[in-house]
Motif scaffolding. Structure first.
Motif, PDB file in Angstrom:
ATOM      1  N   ARG A  12      16.156  56.589  -4.102  1.00 14.82           N
ATOM      2  CA  ARG A  12      16.202  56.122  -5.680  1.00 14.82           C
ATOM      3  C   ARG A  12      17.590  56.990  -6.038  1.00 14.82           C
ATOM      4  N   GLY A  13      18.078  56.381  -7.332  1.00 16.75           N
ATOM      5  CA  GLY A  13      19.107  57.134  -7.986  1.00 16.75           C
ATOM      6  C   GLY A  13      19.569  56.588  -9.241  1.00 16.75           C
ATOM      7  N   ILE A  14      20.597  57.354  -9.627  1.00 19.79           N
ATOM      8  CA  ILE A  14      21.067  56.900 -11.096  1.00 19.79           C
ATOM      9  C   ILE A  14      22.594  56.490 -11.027  1.00 19.79           C
ATOM     10  N   ILE A  15      22.634  55.224 -11.482  1.00 22.35           N
ATOM     11  CA  ILE A  15      24.262  54.732 -11.443  1.00 22.35           C
ATOM     12  C   ILE A  15      25.036  55.246 -12.145  1.00 22.35           C
ATOM     13  N   TYR A  16      26.209  55.937 -11.796  1.00 24.23           N
ATOM     14  CA  TYR A  16      27.250  56.746 -12.463  1.00 24.23           C
ATOM     15  C   TYR A  16      28.747  55.661 -12.419  1.00 24.23           C
ATOM     16  N   ASP A  17      28.762  54.856 -11.561  1.00 23.99           N
ATOM     17  CA  ASP A  17      29.833  53.853 -11.816  1.00 23.99           C
ATOM     18  C   ASP A  17      29.679  52.696 -10.944  1.00 23.99           C
ATOM     19  N   VAL A  18      30.321  51.616 -11.213  1.00 25.79           N
ATOM     20  CA  VAL A  18      30.230  50.117 -10.707  1.00 25.79           C
ATOM     21  C   VAL A  18      31.639  49.669 -10.385  1.00 25.79           C
ATOM     22  N   ASP A  19      31.467  49.070  -9.048  1.00 25.88           N
ATOM     23  CA  ASP A  19      32.641  48.319  -8.558  1.00 25.88           C
ATOM     24  C   ASP A  19      32.415  46.879  -8.705  1.00 25.88           C
ATOM     25  N   PRO A  20      33.216  45.903  -9.432  1.00 29.11           N
ATOM     26  CA  PRO A  20      32.858  44.755  -9.351  1.00 29.11           C
ATOM     27  C   PRO A  20      32.566  44.019  -8.229  1.00 29.11           C
ATOM     28  N   VAL A  21      33.464  44.383  -7.425  1.00 31.05           N
ATOM     29  CA  VAL A  21      33.264  43.811  -5.732  1.00 31.05           C
ATOM     30  C   VAL A  21      33.356  45.083  -4.924  1.00 31.05           C
ATOM     31  N   PHE A  22      33.349  44.764  -3.658  1.00 26.51           N
ATOM     32  CA  PHE A  22      33.223  45.911  -2.530  1.00 26.51           C
ATOM     33  C   PHE A  22      34.668  46.660  -2.666  1.00 26.51           C
ATOM     34  N   ALA A  60      22.085  59.572  -5.558  1.00 30.73           N
ATOM     35  CA  ALA A  60      20.795  59.303  -5.094  1.00 30.73           C
ATOM     36  C   ALA A  60      19.968  60.494  -4.428  1.00 30.73           C
ATOM     37  N   GLU A  61      18.664  60.241  -4.053  1.00 28.38           N
ATOM     38  CA  GLU A  61      17.685  61.315  -3.661  1.00 28.38           C
ATOM     39  C   GLU A  61      16.692  60.616  -2.982  1.00 28.38           C
ATOM     40  N   ASN A  62      16.189  61.226  -1.860  1.00 26.45           N
ATOM     41  CA  ASN A  62      14.901  60.653  -0.976  1.00 26.45           C
ATOM     42  C   ASN A  62      14.029  62.055  -1.266  1.00 26.45           C
ATOM     43  N   ALA A  63      13.105  61.929  -0.063  1.00 27.38           N
ATOM     44  CA  ALA A  63      12.043  63.067  -0.187  1.00 27.38           C
ATOM     45  C   ALA A  63      12.882  64.380   0.186  1.00 27.38           C
ATOM     46  N   GLU A  64      13.781  64.624   1.103  1.00 25.59           N
ATOM     47  CA  GLU A  64      14.471  65.615   1.441  1.00 25.59           C
ATOM     48  C   GLU A  64      15.482  66.164   0.789  1.00 25.59           C
ATOM     49  N   THR A  65      16.333  65.323   0.359  1.00 24.64           N
ATOM     50  CA  THR A  65      17.778  65.735  -0.031  1.00 24.64           C
ATOM     51  C   THR A  65      18.304  64.987  -1.268  1.00 24.64           C
ATOM     52  N   GLU A  66      19.313  65.390  -1.778  1.00 24.15           N
ATOM     53  CA  GLU A  66      20.178  64.716  -2.871  1.00 24.15           C
ATOM     54  C   GLU A  66      21.637  64.474  -2.158  1.00 24.15           C
ATOM     55  N   TYR A  67      22.390  63.221  -2.591  1.00 29.91           N
ATOM     56  CA  TYR A  67      23.473  62.673  -1.997  1.00 29.91           C
ATOM     57  C   TYR A  67      24.097  61.730  -2.975  1.00 29.91           C
ATOM     58  N   LEU A  68      25.349  61.323  -2.551  1.00 26.20           N
ATOM     59  CA  LEU A  68      25.967  60.224  -3.182  1.00 26.20           C
ATOM     60  C   LEU A  68      25.907  58.894  -2.395  1.00 26.20           C
ATOM     61  N   ALA A  69      25.524  57.852  -3.161  1.00 30.27           N
ATOM     62  CA  ALA A  69      25.361  56.487  -2.124  1.00 30.27           C
ATOM     63  C   ALA A  69      26.191  55.428  -2.991  1.00 30.27           C
ATOM     64  N   TYR A  70      26.568  54.532  -1.697  1.00 26.95           N
ATOM     65  CA  TYR A  70      27.268  53.357  -2.516  1.00 26.95           C
ATOM     66  C   TYR A  70      26.581  52.242  -2.061  1.00 26.95           C
ATOM     67  N   VAL A  71      25.875  51.371  -2.697  1.00 25.74           N
ATOM     68  CA  VAL A  71      24.988  50.234  -2.620  1.00 25.74           C
ATOM     69  C   VAL A  71      25.321  49.101  -3.323  1.00 25.74           C
ATOM     70  N   SER A  72      25.203  47.912  -2.254  1.00 26.02           N
ATOM     71  CA  SER A  72      25.306  46.559  -2.996  1.00 26.02           C
ATOM     72  C   SER A  72      24.278  46.121  -3.977  1.00 26.02           C
TER      73      SER A  72
END
Length: 131
Positions: A44-54, A81-93
């Protein structure tokens, strides 16, 4: 890359049909500061930016297995983003996200740098301080 606040962006997608270009509005379903979770993977994560398309590299997109590769003509979200083990940056559709209604706080350290958690649990962008 220049960051444009979502409220100022006018996202559109050009479609080619019969020799003419038609502009189709492409509205983001989720907002900056919203907590979301992945539909298929446990993060899961918190949105910090949005691209209108890829707007990532072609190599990044090609690295996704073809059967799981998302369409490019949809909003893509940058997450702390974060999961049970770590925090990271993610780029998701957009097609791979859904709202996280758990109300659980995020532990990602960068989320605290950019957002403040309100009394109702919502995340708001920190106000800029001017001298």
């Amino acid at each position: 890359m220049i960051q444009v606040p979502l409220s100022l962006a006018v996202p559109v997608v050009a479609a080619f049909c019969g020799g003419f270009h038609f502009m189709k509005p492409n509205t983001a379903k989720f907002a900056i500061g919203q907590v979301v979770k992945h539909r298929k993977f446990p993060f899961r994560g918190i949105i910090y930016d949005v691209d209108p398309v890829f707007a990532n590299t072609e190599a990044w997109w090609q690295a996704i297995p073809e059967e799981a590769r998302p369409r490019k003509d949809q909003p893509f979200y940058h997450l702390f983003a974060e999961n049970a083990e770590t925090e990271y940056l993610a780029y998701v559709s957009e097609q791979n996200l859904m709202a996280d209604r758990s109300g659980d706080p995020l532990r990602h350290p960068q989320a605290d740098e950019m957002f403040v958690r309100a009394g109702d649990g919502a995340y708001k962008i920190k106000s800029a301080r001017l001298n």
